[in-house]
Scaffold this motif. Structure first.
Motif, PDB file in Angstrom:
ATOM      1  N   LYS A 157       0.858  -1.174   0.000  1.00  0.00           N
ATOM      2  CA  LYS A 157       0.000   0.000   0.000  1.00  0.00           C
ATOM      3  C   LYS A 157       0.892   1.221   0.000  1.00  0.00           C
ATOM      4  CE  LYS A 157      -3.666  -2.166   2.682  1.00  0.00           C
ATOM      5  NZ  LYS A 157      -4.426  -2.122   3.923  1.00  0.00           N
ATOM      6  N   SER A 158       0.439   2.263  -0.596  1.00  0.00           N
ATOM      7  CA  SER A 158       1.201   3.508  -0.537  1.00  0.00           C
ATOM      8  C   SER A 158       0.233   4.646  -0.284  1.00  0.00           C
ATOM      9  CB  SER A 158       1.999   3.731  -1.811  1.00  0.00           C
ATOM     10  OG  SER A 158       1.130   3.842  -2.903  1.00  0.00           O
ATOM     11  N   ALA A 199       2.346  13.818  -0.396  1.00  0.00           N
ATOM     12  CA  ALA A 199       3.576  14.195  -1.094  1.00  0.00           C
ATOM     13  C   ALA A 199       4.755  13.432  -0.524  1.00  0.00           C
ATOM     14  CB  ALA A 199       3.799  15.696  -0.954  1.00  0.00           C
ATOM     15  N   SER A 200       5.643  12.991  -1.394  1.00  0.00           N
ATOM     16  CA  SER A 200       6.782  12.206  -0.942  1.00  0.00           C
ATOM     17  C   SER A 200       7.916  13.130  -0.535  1.00  0.00           C
ATOM     18  CB  SER A 200       7.245  11.251  -2.032  1.00  0.00           C
ATOM     19  OG  SER A 200       7.685  11.984  -3.140  1.00  0.00           O
ATOM     20  N   ASP A 201       8.789  12.618   0.336  1.00  0.00           N
ATOM     21  CA  ASP A 201       9.945  13.389   0.732  1.00  0.00           C
ATOM     22  C   ASP A 201      11.184  12.768   0.131  1.00  0.00           C
ATOM     23  OD1 ASP A 201      10.187  12.021   4.113  1.00  0.00           O
ATOM     24  OD2 ASP A 201      10.301  11.079   2.162  1.00  0.00           O
ATOM     25  N   SER A 202      12.334  13.223   0.526  1.00  0.00           N
ATOM     26  CA  SER A 202      13.570  12.733  -0.078  1.00  0.00           C
ATOM     27  C   SER A 202      13.783  11.249   0.175  1.00  0.00           C
ATOM     28  CB  SER A 202      14.761  13.546   0.444  1.00  0.00           C
ATOM     29  OG  SER A 202      14.891  13.350   1.844  1.00  0.00           O
ATOM     30  N   ARG A 203      13.323  10.735   1.312  1.00  0.00           N
ATOM     31  CA  ARG A 203      13.464   9.309   1.610  1.00  0.00           C
ATOM     32  C   ARG A 203      12.691   8.493   0.576  1.00  0.00           C
ATOM     33  NH1 ARG A 203      14.905   6.140   6.099  1.00  0.00           N
ATOM     34  NH2 ARG A 203      13.778   4.186   6.203  1.00  0.00           N
ATOM     35  N   ASN A 204      11.480   8.908   0.252  1.00  0.00           N
ATOM     36  CA  ASN A 204      10.677   8.202  -0.742  1.00  0.00           C
ATOM     37  C   ASN A 204      11.259   8.361  -2.132  1.00  0.00           C
ATOM     38  OD1 ASN A 204       9.073   7.627   1.392  1.00  0.00           O
ATOM     39  ND2 ASN A 204       7.188   8.376   0.486  1.00  0.00           N
ATOM     40  N   ASP A 205      11.845   9.508  -2.399  1.00  0.00           N
ATOM     41  CA  ASP A 205      12.459   9.732  -3.713  1.00  0.00           C
ATOM     42  C   ASP A 205      13.597   8.748  -3.950  1.00  0.00           C
ATOM     43  OD1 ASP A 205      12.113  13.347  -3.581  1.00  0.00           O
ATOM     44  OD2 ASP A 205      10.706  11.778  -4.183  1.00  0.00           O
ATOM     45  N   ARG A 206      14.244   8.315  -2.889  1.00  0.00           N
ATOM     46  CA  ARG A 206      15.327   7.345  -3.015  1.00  0.00           C
ATOM     47  C   ARG A 206      14.786   5.914  -3.085  1.00  0.00           C
ATOM     48  NH1 ARG A 206      18.757   8.614   1.987  1.00  0.00           N
ATOM     49  NH2 ARG A 206      16.799   9.448   2.674  1.00  0.00           N
ATOM     50  N   GLY A 207      13.465   5.754  -3.022  1.00  0.00           N
ATOM     51  CA  GLY A 207      12.860   4.429  -3.129  1.00  0.00           C
ATOM     52  C   GLY A 207      12.877   3.647  -1.826  1.00  0.00           C
ATOM     53  N   LEU A 208      13.014   4.321  -0.683  1.00  0.00           N
ATOM     54  CA  LEU A 208      13.055   3.632   0.606  1.00  0.00           C
ATOM     55  C   LEU A 208      11.662   3.590   1.222  1.00  0.00           C
ATOM     56  CD1 LEU A 208      16.302   5.237   2.027  1.00  0.00           C
ATOM     57  CD2 LEU A 208      16.063   3.030   0.907  1.00  0.00           C
ATOM     58  N   CYS A 241       9.203   3.016   4.679  1.00  0.00           N
ATOM     59  CA  CYS A 241       9.194   3.320   6.110  1.00  0.00           C
ATOM     60  C   CYS A 241       9.690   2.113   6.900  1.00  0.00           C
ATOM     61  CB  CYS A 241       7.776   3.686   6.534  1.00  0.00           C
ATOM     62  SG  CYS A 241       7.572   3.910   8.314  1.00  0.00           S
ATOM     63  N   ARG A 242      10.515   2.360   7.923  1.00  0.00           N
ATOM     64  CA  ARG A 242      11.057   1.248   8.703  1.00  0.00           C
ATOM     65  C   ARG A 242      10.041   0.664   9.670  1.00  0.00           C
ATOM     66  NH1 ARG A 242      15.311   4.100  12.827  1.00  0.00           N
ATOM     67  NH2 ARG A 242      13.767   4.634  14.390  1.00  0.00           N
ATOM     68  N   PHE A 245       7.986  10.703   5.210  1.00  0.00           N
ATOM     69  CA  PHE A 245       8.782  10.178   6.315  1.00  0.00           C
ATOM     70  C   PHE A 245       8.619  11.056   7.548  1.00  0.00           C
ATOM     71  CE2 PHE A 245      12.777   9.348   8.646  1.00  0.00           C
ATOM     72  CZ  PHE A 245      12.530   8.018   8.916  1.00  0.00           C
ATOM     73  N   GLN A 246       7.508  10.840   8.211  1.00  0.00           N
ATOM     74  CA  GLN A 246       7.218  11.484   9.488  1.00  0.00           C
ATOM     75  C   GLN A 246       6.573  10.416  10.347  1.00  0.00           C
ATOM     76  OE1 GLN A 246       4.640  14.621   8.289  1.00  0.00           O
ATOM     77  NE2 GLN A 246       6.296  15.942   7.565  1.00  0.00           N
ATOM     78  N   LYS A 247       7.110  10.191  11.518  1.00  0.00           N
ATOM     79  CA  LYS A 247       6.605   9.121  12.389  1.00  0.00           C
ATOM     80  C   LYS A 247       5.108   9.250  12.616  1.00  0.00           C
ATOM     81  CE  LYS A 247      10.921   8.896  14.934  1.00  0.00           C
ATOM     82  NZ  LYS A 247      11.556   9.122  16.224  1.00  0.00           N
ATOM     83  N   GLU A 248       4.644  10.480  12.785  1.00  0.00           N
ATOM     84  CA  GLU A 248       3.227  10.707  13.093  1.00  0.00           C
ATOM     85  C   GLU A 248       2.306  10.262  11.951  1.00  0.00           C
ATOM     86  OE1 GLU A 248       5.522  13.385  13.030  1.00  0.00           O
ATOM     87  OE2 GLU A 248       6.071  12.925  15.104  1.00  0.00           O
ATOM     88  N   LYS A 249       2.834  10.222  10.737  1.00  0.00           N
ATOM     89  CA  LYS A 249       2.037   9.831   9.557  1.00  0.00           C
ATOM     90  C   LYS A 249       2.054   8.331   9.320  1.00  0.00           C
ATOM     91  CE  LYS A 249       2.076  14.207   7.380  1.00  0.00           C
ATOM     92  NZ  LYS A 249       1.110  14.794   6.544  1.00  0.00           N
ATOM     93  N   CYS A 250       2.880   7.615  10.068  1.00  0.00           N
ATOM     94  CA  CYS A 250       2.981   6.164   9.885  1.00  0.00           C
ATOM     95  C   CYS A 250       1.901   5.465  10.712  1.00  0.00           C
ATOM     96  CB  CYS A 250       4.363   5.682  10.324  1.00  0.00           C
ATOM     97  SG  CYS A 250       4.504   3.879  10.251  1.00  0.00           S
TER      98      CYS A 250
END
Length: 128
Positions: free
Chosen positions: A91-92, A96-105, A107-108, A116-121
């Motif tokens: 699922k995605s 808007a994506s951030d630099s972490r998503n731009d690199r194809g990573l 969420c841990r 990439f914000q903990k609160e959004k996970c």
């Protein structure tokens, strides 16, 4: 006679019994079990029948249990493949994506792509 494709051992034994009635055997059950042993493709069944010296009824009971279990295992295999197929889909989030998503990573915490914000996970702070 040989077992038909898709025919259970119990059904095959019933066909053998019908045929054996016209043969004037002294002990029909012994002839049927001998024929089952000679024509089955299930080596475990043959081993059990010979080792335990089962009667025809004991052999048919075991064959029925084995065949029912095989059907259930087959059905469970389909369920497992379906579950695996669904779980492989990621699922995605549409945010808007951030630099972490731009690199194809991913969420841990949830292994999905989202800002990439903990609160959004959805998984952050949750315990298994």
């Amino acid at each position: 006679m040989r077992p038909n494709s898709g025919e259970s051992t119990v059904q095959y034994a019933a066909r053998l019994r019908e045929k054996a009635l016209s043969c004037n055997f002294v002990d029909i059950d012994d002839r049927i079990i001998e024929h089952l042993v000679q024509t089955t493709r299930h080596s475990e069944f043959v081993r059990k029948v010979l080792h335990k010296q089962w009667t025809l009824q004991e052999a048919l009971n075991d064959a029925q249990i084995h065949e029912d279990t095989s059907v259930q295992i087959g059905a469970m295999g389909h369920q497992e493949r379906d579950i695996a197929r669904v779980s492989k889909k990621k699922k995605s989030f549409t945010a808007a994506s951030d630099s972490r998503n731009d690199r194809g990573l991913n969420c841990r915490y949830c292994d999905m792509k989202h800002p990439f914000q903990k609160e959004k996970c959805p998984a952050y702070g949750k315990k298994v």
